[in-house]
Design an enzyme around this catalytic site. Structure first.
Site, PDB file in Angstrom:
ATOM      1  N   GLU A  24      45.451   8.339  30.425  1.00 50.05           N
ATOM      2  CA  GLU A  24      44.411   9.828  29.382  1.00 50.05           C
ATOM      3  C   GLU A  24      43.477  10.308  29.968  1.00 50.05           C
ATOM      4  O   GLU A  24      43.428   8.692  30.605  1.00 50.05           O
ATOM      5  CB  GLU A  24      44.649   9.358  28.060  1.00 50.05           C
ATOM      6  CG  GLU A  24      45.792  10.010  26.910  1.00 50.05           C
ATOM      7  CD  GLU A  24      46.475   8.742  26.785  1.00 50.05           C
ATOM      8  OE1 GLU A  24      47.905   9.596  26.222  1.00 50.05           O
ATOM      9  OE2 GLU A  24      46.624   7.620  27.314  1.00 50.05           O
ATOM     10  N   THR A  25      42.215  10.803  29.746  1.00 47.62           N
ATOM     11  CA  THR A  25      41.100  10.496  30.228  1.00 47.62           C
ATOM     12  C   THR A  25      40.761  11.317  29.203  1.00 47.62           C
ATOM     13  O   THR A  25      41.064  12.395  28.030  1.00 47.62           O
ATOM     14  CB  THR A  25      41.194  11.355  31.364  1.00 47.62           C
ATOM     15  OG1 THR A  25      41.626  11.632  32.759  1.00 47.62           O
ATOM     16  CG2 THR A  25      39.485  11.742  31.869  1.00 47.62           C
TER      17      THR A  25
END
Length: 299
Positions: free
Chosen positions: A46-47
């Protein structure tokens, strides 16, 4: 435009363990398509994009992307983002204290900063809602979807469950550590045996030991359809499985989850299902390790 970023390993005390996260500071002028492209470029599970909050009483507005999709809520991005902001000491001209609140698609998400000797070492997330169990899946189909056989799925305590907390998960118990190690993430198998409409996040676990109010499990999470072949630590799934256990367990429950072992990124998630005079809630806590920082320039 130039944006600062930091990366952090979440749910670990050791660099190159846990679950990697990229935290982009700013991005309110970016489109969702640009955020998705940046998340693909980082290629972390994830970002997050940290932007000014709409409510000044809150810490920040946060959007969460996997390499393949945006998520309304997830655990490790919240724990990691809160810890990064605590390390920085301030965001948007205001100090970051021991309590932070993020505005996300699921709603307001609160976290407590964990400290040792005054220094931030991680965070504890309180789930914004209790998970909902939406139904169950055929054990044979779940087994086939992860390359296992029918008897490998344990149904004595619960059938493979469809559990939602922002993201939705298929959660199934397997026989033992050997079976857990033999499972694999395959998008084609998932679609073939569970269908296109089934949740893309498949979470398998086995029990290592249990006491009257504690449970120690080992888990793996496969999400190739979301751009994550395997996730080293899944805070959202930890909330989801605690919600599933809420229907199977009387009273409060402490859960220690080991994940990422099979892929060489060991992680530990400390989960609590709390039942008291204030009601029912779930917390997920973990430590973090700073890894990299820099600038995004190709915007």
């Amino acid at each position: 435009m130039t944006l600062r970023y930091e990366t952090v390993d979440v749910f670990t005390e050791t660099a190159f363990g846990g679950n990697p996260l990229a935290v982009v500071l700013g991005g309110e002028t970016l489109t969702a398509e640009a955020m998705q492209a940046i998340a693909r470029e980082f290629n972390c599970p994830e970002t997050t994009f940290v932007m000014p909050p709409e409510d000044p009483a809150h810490t920040a507005r946060v959007r969460i992307f996997t390499p393949g999709m945006e998520l309304p809520f997830a655990g490790h991005p919240n724990v990691g983002t809160a810890t990064v902001l605590a390390w920085r000491g301030e965001i948007f001209g205001r100090p970051v204290g021991d309590a932070v609140v993020f505005e996300e698609a699921i709603g307001a998400v609160g976290l407590e900063i964990l400290r040792a000797g005054g220094a931030a070492i991680g965070a504890r997330l309180t789930s914004p809602a209790m998970p909902t169990v939406r139904g169950s899946f055929d054990p044979s189909a779940v087994a086939a979807a992860v390359g296992l056989s029918d008897p490998n799925i344990v149904v004595a305590r619960h059938a493979p469950a469809h559990v939602a907390i922002g993201a939705t998960f298929v959660i199934a118990e397997v026989e033992d550590l050997d079976v857990l190690a033999a499972a694999r993430g395959d998008a084609g198998l998932q679609v073939k045996h569970l269908g296109e409409a089934a949740p893309p996040l498949v979470y398998l676990y086995t029990r290592e030991d249990a006491g009257p109010d504690t449970l120690h499990i080992r888990s793996r999470m496969f999400a190739p359809r979301a751009g994550i072949p395997e996730d080293p630590a899944t805070g959202g799934a930890a909330v989801a499985i605690a919600g599933l256990f809420a229907s199977l367990w009387d009273g409060s429950l402490d859960i220690v989850i080991d994940q990422g072992i099979e892929m060489g990124r060991p992680s530990r998630l400390d989960v609590r299902l709390i039942r008291d005079g204030e009601g029912e809630r779930i917390t997920v806590a973990g430590r973090c390790v700073a890894m990299m920082r820099g600038e995004l320039t190709a915007l």
